[in-house]
Write an enzyme that holds these catalytic residues in place. Structure first.
Site, short mmCIF file in Angstrom:
data_model
loop_
_atom_site.label_atom_id
_atom_site.label_comp_id
_atom_site.label_asym_id
_atom_site.label_seq_id
_atom_site.Cartn_x
_atom_site.Cartn_y
_atom_site.Cartn_z
N GLU A 237 -33.27 -11.50 5.64
CA GLU A 237 -33.63 -11.81 7.02
C GLU A 237 -33.40 -13.30 7.27
O GLU A 237 -34.07 -14.14 6.70
CB GLU A 237 -35.10 -11.47 7.28
N CYS B 218 -24.14 -11.75 5.26
CA CYS B 218 -25.03 -11.16 6.26
C CYS B 218 -26.02 -12.18 6.80
O CYS B 218 -25.63 -13.03 7.59
CB CYS B 218 -25.69 -9.93 5.66
N ILE C 91 -25.62 -3.65 6.72
CA ILE C 91 -27.05 -3.33 6.89
C ILE C 91 -27.61 -4.24 7.98
O ILE C 91 -27.74 -5.44 7.78
CB ILE C 91 -27.83 -3.54 5.57
N HIS D 220 -22.04 -6.53 2.68
CA HIS D 220 -22.68 -6.84 1.38
C HIS D 220 -21.79 -6.42 0.20
O HIS D 220 -22.00 -5.34 -0.36
CB HIS D 220 -23.99 -6.07 1.26
N GLU E 29 -21.95 -7.38 -2.72
CA GLU E 29 -22.75 -7.31 -3.95
C GLU E 29 -23.45 -5.95 -4.10
O GLU E 29 -24.01 -5.66 -5.15
CB GLU E 29 -23.78 -8.46 -3.98
N1 GLN Z 1 -30.49 -8.48 10.40
C1 GLN Z 1 -30.64 -9.51 9.41
C2 GLN Z 1 -30.86 -10.89 10.05
O1 GLN Z 1 -30.91 -11.01 11.22
C3 GLN Z 1 -29.45 -9.57 8.49
C4 GLN Z 1 -29.37 -8.31 7.71
C5 GLN Z 1 -28.85 -8.48 6.32
O2 GLN Z 1 -28.77 -9.60 5.78
N2 GLN Z 1 -28.55 -7.37 5.69
O3 GLN Z 1 -31.00 -11.84 9.36
#
Ligand code: GLN
Length: 190
Positions: A48, A79, A133, A169, A171
């Site tokens: 996050e 991400c 994700i 991702h 990984e």
């Molecule tokens: N939705 C997440 C964010 O806003 C990111 C999601 C992730 O790293 N898989 O940080």
């Protein structure tokens, strides 16, 4: 070669495992003093962005990490890591390290399509599996940014000098292409 992995929150252990399998030494960055160690590359993992950004600020690490990246430290953000590096987030007033000349859209695929996997090209290295994700995408890329991957007409991987960003991702798959590319960025800086 030693790679520091930001380990405040999120999917850092999976990066450690993958880099270890490629013969790279890693260590976890959890506190400001961990940044004083000598290392050749930095990973900012998925998770996050808001939580990681808040922790970076609270632990007094935000400016140090920003300075290290601006000083040329090869850095790979996946991400949430992409969002932390972005100079602007289109649908959020927050921005964090602001080192990379990209605008990102957060949680860009909506709830229905929150998570999905696909195959797409990564640079000139062929198709690789990509797991998304609650992922962002890059809506705008500045002139010095090289676009490495697009899915459905949207930019999902890019490089600017010492910075590599992926909305997916790598990984979480068993394909090591992107991590090998990052190791090559460390060995052969631009
Ligand atoms: N939705 C997440 C964010 O806003 C990111 C999601 C992730 O790293 N898989 O940080």
């Amino acid at each position: 070669m030693k790679i520091g992995i930001l380990a405040l929150q999120g999917a850092f252990a999976e990066h450690e495992k993958m880099l270890g399998s490629l013969g790279a030494e890693t260590f976890e960055i959890r506190q400001k003093h961990d940044l004083r160690r000598r290392f050749d590359g930095l990973i900012i993992p998925g998770g996050e962005s808001t939580v990681q950004g808040k922790l970076l600020a609270e632990l007094g690490m935000l400016d140090d990490v920003k300075a290290a990246i601006e000083g040329g430290l090869p850095t790979f953000g996946t991400c949430a890591g992409l969002l932390l590096m972005a100079k602007k987030i289109e649908n959020d007033s927050r921005a964090y390290l602001k080192t990379m000349d990209i605008t990102a859209v957060r949680n860009a695929y909506g709830r229905q399509l929150g998570s999905f996997s696909t195959m797409a090209a990564f640079g000139s290295l062929g198709d690789i599996p990509m797991t998304f994700i609650r992922a962002p995408y890059i809506s705008e890329a500045g002139e010095g940014v090289e676009i490495l991957s697009e899915v459905g007409g949207r930019i999902v991987a890019a490089r600017q000098k010492n910075m590599l960003a992926a909305a997916f991702h790598p990984e979480l798959t068993d394909n090591t292409t992107v991590h090998r590319y990052f190791i090559d960025m460390i060995k052969n800086p631009r």
